[in-house]
Design a protein around this motif. Structure first.
Motif, mmCIF file in Angstrom:
data_model
loop_
_atom_site.group_PDB
_atom_site.id
_atom_site.type_symbol
_atom_site.label_atom_id
_atom_site.label_comp_id
_atom_site.label_asym_id
_atom_site.label_seq_id
_atom_site.Cartn_x
_atom_site.Cartn_y
_atom_site.Cartn_z
ATOM 1 N N UNK A 40 86.014 70.461 23.945
ATOM 2 C CA UNK A 40 87.082 70.705 22.978
ATOM 3 C C UNK A 40 88.380 71.078 23.687
ATOM 4 N N UNK A 41 88.265 71.853 24.761
ATOM 5 C CA UNK A 41 89.450 72.196 25.531
ATOM 6 C C UNK A 41 90.086 70.982 26.182
ATOM 7 N N UNK A 42 89.275 70.075 26.758
ATOM 8 C CA UNK A 42 89.805 68.857 27.368
ATOM 9 C C UNK A 42 90.487 67.973 26.328
ATOM 10 N N UNK A 43 89.879 67.856 25.151
ATOM 11 C CA UNK A 43 90.496 67.052 24.089
ATOM 12 C C UNK A 43 91.859 67.617 23.707
ATOM 13 N N UNK A 44 91.938 68.937 23.587
ATOM 14 C CA UNK A 44 93.217 69.560 23.248
ATOM 15 C C UNK A 44 94.238 69.366 24.362
ATOM 16 N N UNK A 45 93.815 69.465 25.614
ATOM 17 C CA UNK A 45 94.733 69.283 26.743
ATOM 18 C C UNK A 45 95.235 67.845 26.820
ATOM 19 N N UNK A 46 94.356 66.882 26.550
ATOM 20 C CA UNK A 46 94.774 65.474 26.577
ATOM 21 C C UNK A 46 95.814 65.192 25.509
ATOM 22 N N UNK A 47 95.692 65.850 24.367
ATOM 23 C CA UNK A 47 96.662 65.641 23.297
ATOM 24 C C UNK A 47 97.955 66.415 23.541
ATOM 25 N N UNK A 48 97.853 67.573 24.171
ATOM 26 C CA UNK A 48 99.042 68.403 24.387
ATOM 27 C C UNK A 48 99.834 67.980 25.634
ATOM 28 N N UNK A 49 99.136 67.653 26.707
ATOM 29 C CA UNK A 49 99.812 67.365 27.968
ATOM 30 C C UNK A 49 99.743 65.897 28.379
ATOM 31 N N UNK A 50 98.867 65.115 27.764
ATOM 32 C CA UNK A 50 98.655 63.737 28.198
ATOM 33 C C UNK A 50 98.930 62.727 27.104
ATOM 34 N N UNK A 51 98.274 61.583 27.240
ATOM 35 C CA UNK A 51 98.508 60.470 26.324
ATOM 36 C C UNK A 51 97.596 60.494 25.113
ATOM 37 N N UNK A 52 96.720 61.502 25.025
ATOM 38 C CA UNK A 52 95.823 61.594 23.871
ATOM 39 C C UNK A 52 94.497 60.898 24.072
ATOM 40 N N UNK A 53 94.234 60.399 25.278
ATOM 41 C CA UNK A 53 92.951 59.760 25.565
ATOM 42 C C UNK A 53 92.325 60.418 26.783
ATOM 43 N N UNK A 54 91.011 60.325 26.855
ATOM 44 C CA UNK A 54 90.249 60.739 28.027
ATOM 45 C C UNK A 54 89.607 59.498 28.628
ATOM 46 N N UNK A 55 89.680 59.352 29.932
ATOM 47 C CA UNK A 55 89.084 58.209 30.620
ATOM 48 C C UNK A 55 87.794 58.636 31.303
ATOM 49 N N UNK A 56 86.707 57.880 31.048
ATOM 50 C CA UNK A 56 85.478 58.028 31.818
ATOM 51 C C UNK A 56 85.600 57.163 33.063
ATOM 52 N N UNK A 57 85.356 57.713 34.240
ATOM 53 C CA UNK A 57 85.479 56.938 35.460
ATOM 54 C C UNK A 57 84.103 56.453 35.919
ATOM 55 N N UNK A 58 84.127 55.466 36.852
ATOM 56 C CA UNK A 58 82.857 54.965 37.372
ATOM 57 C C UNK A 58 82.235 55.912 38.388
ATOM 58 N N UNK A 59 82.837 57.087 38.570
ATOM 59 C CA UNK A 59 82.207 58.155 39.346
ATOM 60 C C UNK A 59 81.794 59.318 38.447
ATOM 61 N N UNK A 60 81.701 59.046 37.145
ATOM 62 C CA UNK A 60 81.230 60.047 36.183
ATOM 63 C C UNK A 60 82.120 61.279 36.153
#
Length: 372
Positions: A40-60
């Motif tokens: 929930x904290x990451x989701x809020x940070x992505x919306x407040x400081x980023x583009x509103x999305x979270x990326x899953x990487x191929x290194x998990x």
């Protein structure tokens, strides 16, 4: 036109990478797991400081994109408050550990991973992309994922395997981490600026006697989206998750486990009945790799994901649409690889983005017509 710039390192939290939409900040979980409060904290940070999305990487890992430079320091403080940041930037940059995501509390995978986390500060300073895999479930799941030092099961027990070698060194649980430290020192003494990964070093140096004697168990099939014994296994097209959509699925009790397959596990959850996440096995988008492309990446000269989505399911086997020859979204060959170059695409059948193309100058219209 000059070729793409190869950084030689991946973004981290302390050392983000600038992209076309701002900084890319990578968050590395411990044990491949985020608590509900952390998600929930990451989701809020992505919306407040980023583009509103979270990326899953191929290194998990999970990345927050589109962070303004002025927001980087506040973002670090908030990640630290969520217990998602090492105090020592050097340790944070070394924490490239892939973990078999279906571990159970107290099992061998958890024990080895916790021990490896404690060991990291004592290992040599290794090149930035060097990583570890703790793949000690019933059968290997991480064989195709990027790692240089692999802990796996064999028919007789546990092995430590150097990436690039088909065989590993038999070890007991008590011997595993000391043996890994020994292998790390061996690798560090033989690497060079042109040979920074284990498989490259093995092209020029034989492993010591006894380090390549036993094969791992046969690899298991890559898991598919759907109901899992411990929750809901969900897919994300191109690894991209809408932060607002994800936050609606999370409570403080809903932990999230990440994988290198653009899948994530919501512990104890049911499959969602609506939204953009992939919930069924065999979805064509799970066979397509595509980087963000232009204009989000300054190395790319083409848009990638709209084309990749349109081509999903129209080609046999895997498809990789890369904005440039670096091939960040997929390091291994694909049945069909399309590589952006000066505004059009090159075709590399059965190869990687860096391989020589069979056709060049293909436009999106030509590709969508199937005439290639």
């Amino acid at each position: 036109m000059s070729g793409p710039v190869v950084k030689g390192w991946c973004p981290g939290a302390y050392r983000p990478m600038m992209s076309g939409d701002g900084l890319v900040v990578r968050v590395r979980p411990r044990l491949a797991r985020f608590t509900g409060a952390q998600v929930l904290g990451l989701c809020a940070l992505a919306q407040r400081h980023g583009s509103g999305v979270l990326d899953l990487t191929n290194r998990a890992n999970i990345q927050i994109r589109g962070v303004a430079e002025a927001d980087h320091e506040p973002l670090l403080q908030e990640l630290a408050a969520l217990s998602l940041l090492d105090v020592d930037p050097g340790v944070e940059s070394r924490r490239n550990i892939l973990v078999q995501p279906f571990w159970q509390a107290g099992d061998l995978t958890e024990r080895l991973t916790l021990g490896l986390l404690d060991l990291l500060p004592d290992l040599p300073a290794l090149p930035a992309k060097v990583g570890f895999a703790v793949d000690t479930g019933p059968a290997p799941l991480l064989s195709e994922a990027s790692a240089d030092f692999r802990l796996e099961r064999s028919a007789s027990g546990l092995i430590l395997r150097a990436d690039g070698s088909a065989l590993g060194r038999p070890v007991t649980e008590a011997e595993a981490l000391p043996a890994l430290a020994e292998m790390a020192r061996w690798f560090d003494a033989r690497r060079s600026p042109d040979h920074r990964r284990m498989a490259q070093v093995l092209e020029n140096h034989a492993l010591p006697e006894g380090w390549a004697v036993e094969p791992p168990l046969a690899a298991a099939q890559t898991p598919q989206p759907g109901t899992h014994p411990t929750g809901a296994l969900l897919g994300a097209a191109f690894g991209q998750i809408d932060a607002a959509e994800l936050s609606d699925l999370i409570t403080d009790d809903t932990a999230l486990r990440v994988t290198p397959w653009r899948l994530f596990l919501l512990e104890g959850a049911e499959l969602p009945t609506a939204g953009s996440l992939i919930t069924t096995p065999g979805d064509p988008l799970l066979h397509v790799d595509a980087c963000p492309g232009a204009p989000l990446c300054p190395q790319a000269t083409v848009e990638t994901r709209e084309l990749a989505r349109a081509l999903a399911g129209t080609r046999t086997g895997s498809l990789h649409v890369s904005g440039c020859a670096k091939g960040c979204a997929r390091a291994r060959p694909a049945e069909t690889t399309l590589v952006g170059r000066e505004g059009t695409f090159d075709l590399v059948p059965g190869g990687k983005a860096s391989d020589l193309p069979r056709q060049t100058g293909l436009t999106p219209a030509t590709l969508l017509s199937g005439a290639f």
